[in-house]
Design an enzyme around this catalytic site. Structure first.
Site, PDB file in Angstrom:
ATOM      1  NE  ARG A  78      -0.542  -4.412  12.311  1.00  9.89           N
ATOM      2  CZ  ARG A  78      -1.436  -4.472  11.312  1.00  9.89           C
ATOM      3  NH1 ARG A  78      -1.913  -3.368  10.740  1.00  9.89           N
ATOM      4  NH2 ARG A  78      -1.863  -5.652  10.876  1.00  9.89           N
ATOM      5  CD  GLU A 101      -8.557   0.624   1.608  1.00  9.47           C
ATOM      6  OE1 GLU A 101      -7.558   0.882   2.280  1.00  9.47           O
ATOM      7  OE2 GLU A 101      -9.291  -0.350   1.842  1.00  9.47           O
ATOM      8  CD1 TRP A 102      -6.453  -2.947   0.969  1.00  7.50           C
ATOM      9  CD2 TRP A 102      -4.896  -3.915  -0.318  1.00  7.50           C
ATOM     10  NE1 TRP A 102      -5.355  -3.226   1.758  1.00  7.50           N
ATOM     11  CE2 TRP A 102      -4.399  -3.814   1.006  1.00  7.50           C
ATOM     12  CE3 TRP A 102      -4.066  -4.499  -1.290  1.00  7.50           C
ATOM     13  CZ2 TRP A 102      -3.126  -4.263   1.379  1.00  7.50           C
ATOM     14  CZ3 TRP A 102      -2.803  -4.944  -0.922  1.00  7.50           C
ATOM     15  CH2 TRP A 102      -2.353  -4.832   0.386  1.00  7.50           C
ATOM     16  CG  HIS A 124      -1.021  -6.067   5.345  1.00  9.05           C
ATOM     17  ND1 HIS A 124      -1.200  -5.384   6.528  1.00  9.05           N
ATOM     18  CD2 HIS A 124      -2.118  -5.763   4.594  1.00  9.05           C
ATOM     19  CE1 HIS A 124      -2.333  -4.685   6.487  1.00  9.05           C
ATOM     20  NE2 HIS A 124      -2.908  -4.898   5.320  1.00  9.05           N
ATOM     21  CG  ASN A 157      -3.534  -7.244   8.163  1.00 11.37           C
ATOM     22  OD1 ASN A 157      -3.787  -6.686   9.228  1.00 11.37           O
ATOM     23  ND2 ASN A 157      -4.209  -7.001   7.052  1.00 11.37           N
ATOM     24  CD  GLU A 158      -7.933  -6.819   8.099  1.00 11.74           C
ATOM     25  OE1 GLU A 158      -8.317  -6.892   6.925  1.00 11.74           O
ATOM     26  OE2 GLU A 158      -8.163  -5.844   8.816  1.00 11.74           O
ATOM     27  CG  ASN A 198      -6.533  -5.074  11.872  1.00  8.76           C
ATOM     28  OD1 ASN A 198      -5.789  -4.776  12.804  1.00  8.76           O
ATOM     29  ND2 ASN A 198      -6.086  -5.413  10.678  1.00  8.76           N
ATOM     30  CE1 TYR A 248      -9.953   0.625   9.280  1.00  6.26           C
ATOM     31  CE2 TYR A 248      -9.734  -1.756   9.443  1.00  6.26           C
ATOM     32  CZ  TYR A 248      -9.176  -0.510   9.231  1.00  6.26           C
ATOM     33  OH  TYR A 248      -7.836  -0.404   8.990  1.00  6.26           O
ATOM     34  CD1 TRP A 303      -6.106   2.147   7.209  1.00  2.00           C
ATOM     35  CD2 TRP A 303      -4.360   0.859   7.738  1.00  2.00           C
ATOM     36  NE1 TRP A 303      -5.526   1.741   6.031  1.00  2.00           N
ATOM     37  CE2 TRP A 303      -4.453   0.952   6.333  1.00  2.00           C
ATOM     38  CE3 TRP A 303      -3.310   0.112   8.308  1.00  2.00           C
ATOM     39  CZ2 TRP A 303      -3.539   0.316   5.477  1.00  2.00           C
ATOM     40  CZ3 TRP A 303      -2.421  -0.529   7.455  1.00  2.00           C
ATOM     41  CH2 TRP A 303      -2.548  -0.429   6.070  1.00  2.00           C
ATOM     42  CD  GLU A 342      -5.186  -2.640   9.489  1.00  2.00           C
ATOM     43  OE1 GLU A 342      -6.300  -2.443   8.947  1.00  2.00           O
ATOM     44  OE2 GLU A 342      -4.298  -3.340   8.994  1.00  2.00           O
ATOM     45  CD  GLN A 367      -2.954  -1.123   2.277  1.00  2.00           C
ATOM     46  OE1 GLN A 367      -2.678  -1.724   3.314  1.00  2.00           O
ATOM     47  NE2 GLN A 367      -4.084  -0.451   2.138  1.00  2.00           N
TER      48      GLN A 367
END
Ligand code: PNW
Length: 470
Positions: A78, A430-431, A121, A165-166, A295, A297, A423, A376, A21
């Site tokens: 991180r 952003e992907w 990640h 990550n995730e 994480n 959101y 984050w 995050e 990213q």
């Protein structure tokens, strides 16, 4: 009027990014292709065809970026290591790739910032995808070798290592829904990927711990609050149980209890590959960890026909076109509450973070006393609406303020939360949304690569500097 709060002494306040990213320099110093290079070059995969080839050019601007972090009083940073820089072909170690992270770690330590390293990640070396990717068991050994290679080079200075990550995103967005790299759309591949990700995590923890018992090891999961639209409806309650099972419990229960949740396996039925779990896998996956990264959101309100009361509706819903990441529960529908959302369309649910941390503390920290970190949390918000170059993002300040207060409340109620990472440090790739969504507390001008702290960065610098709000 809000009440002032103070975090416990030693509470870590920092920011997070991920290699693909922010770094750019996609083909420098021997870096191999990763699945995001391939996916982002696929027509239609990413908004505007954006790629991470340049991103924030962090690879070349790293010393200035660390100086920026220091100016924001960050106690920890991180970041993730690009597997394809370290192992361009998925096997051979490229020392030049490791050099970059070694310089980054030195720079951070000199600035008195704790380096918090994530090994994976989402940027699998393309060569390993071609060998079958995460759905193929062979990737597990490659990951352990890679983890040890990173440790050998950085372990004298880095004490915190996060394996993944995730994994929910890697497995289900990448292999079942196909909206993330590698863009595959087979629900069983999603399940195979999920299991091999968890196994790779457990085996890497064992290998690293054997090598150096003093390391702080863990992994980071994403959690989403799931609520039934109508708590009186059996169908809605079932919908919430299903997505909570798949998104939250499916990843944390094997880790801390050594078993996949029974109800989720029942939901999956024949989709669950019978040959997937080998003897000993769950013991490896549940190797005790020191740190569970959280994480957070958003939360979702969901509805869905009850599969028993409405078998026909459930069957039909399952046959719909767009691949869903909700393997085996494709009929569940997310309903908008009409409450405020961020630029991702994600509802703002700070109180759910407090409840989540208390649930994890109660059910998933184990006798070993696993510590919780919010690895995050943050919000996508509009970029520079007045065109002044300074982003006065008071909505982001309010988001961060609300969530930090929720963390503080959880601590007061007994959750052992040791830190919080916003984050993100800066706007970045952003992907699947490319550069069209901005999570940074620092603005990035992608034409000039200029970094400008937003109002939220100034606010967070005060919090990080004082360990307190208000
Ligand atoms: C996380 N979802 O991704 C990632 O760790 C970051 O790399 C990313 O930039 C950040 O959150 C913001 O998106 C997620 O669909 C992506 O639920 C998608 C979901 C959750 C997290």
């Amino acid at each position: 009027m809000t009440t002032p709060i103070t975090f416990p002494s030693g509470f870590l306040l920092g920011s997070a990014t991920a290699a693909y990213q922010v770094e750019g320099a996609a083909h420098e110093d021997g870096r191999g292709d990763c699945i995001w290079d391939t996916f982002s070059a696929t027509p239609g995969a990413v908004v505007h065809g954006h790629t991470g080839a340049v991103a924030c050019d962090h690879y070349h601007r790293m010393p200035q970026d660390v100086a920026l972090m220091r100016s924001l009083n960050l106690g920890a940073y991180r970041f993730s290591v690009s597997w394809a820089r370290v192992c361009p072909d998925g096997r051979t170690v490229n020392e030049k790739g490791l050099d970059f992270y070694s310089r980054l770690v030195d720079e951070l330590l000199a600035a008195d910032i704790v380096p918090w390293v994530t090994l994976y990640h989402w940027d699998l070396p393309q060569a390993l995808e071609e060998a079958g990717g995460w759905p193929a068991r062979g990737v597990v050994d490659r990951f352990v070798d890679y983890a040890l290679a990173v440790y050998e080079r950085l372990g004298d200075r880095v004490r915190q290592l996060t394996t993944l990550n995730e994994p929910w995103c890697s497995a289900f967005l990448g292999y079942a829904a196909g909206v993330h790299a590698p863009g595959r759309t087979d629900p069983q591949d999603g399940l195979r990927a999920a299991h091999h990700l968890l196994l790779a995590h457990g085996r890497a923890v064992q290998a690293l711990r054997e090598r150096d018992p003093g390391l702080e090891l863990g992994l980071t999961l994403n959690f989403t609050e799931m609520q039934p639209q109508d708590p009186a409806s059996a169908g809605d309650r079932d919908a919430a149980r299903r997505l909570d099972g798949l998104a939250n419990r499916f990843f944390v229960e094997p880790l801390t209890r050594g078993a996949y949740p029974e109800d989720v396996l029942e939901d999956l039925g024949e989709l669950w590959p019978q040959d997937l779990v080998h003897d000993g896998d769950l013991a490896d996956i549940s190797t005790p960890i020191d740190v569970l990264g959280v994480n957070f959101y958003t939360g979702s309100m969901v509805t869905g026909p009850h599969p028993e009361s409405a078998p026909e509706a459930a069957r039909q819903a399952r046959a719909y076109d767009a691949p869903s990441p909700n393997v085996g529960s494709e009929h569940v529908v997310v309903v908008r509450r009409g409450t405020p959302v961020t630029d991702m369309g994600w509802e703002i649910r700070p109180q759910a973070l407090r409840d989540l941390l208390l649930w994890l503390q109660r059910d998933h920290t184990g006798p070993a006393g696993t510590r919780l970190y919010v690895t995050e949390n943050g919000a996508a918000m509009p970029d520079d609406p007045d065109g002044t170059g300074f982003v006065d993002d008071q909505d982001r300040v309010a988001y961060l303020d609300g969530h930090l207060r929720a963390v503080h409340e959880a601590i007061q109620c007994g959750a052992d939360v040791r830190g919080y990472f916003v984050w993100s440090l800066m706007d970045n790739y952003e992907w699947a949304y490319g550069y069209t969504r901005r999570f940074g507390i620092v603005r990035v001008d992608y034409d000039t690569q200029e970094r400008t702290p937003k109002a939220s960065a100034r606010w967070f610098a005060d919090v990080a500097g004082s360990g307190a709000i208000g």
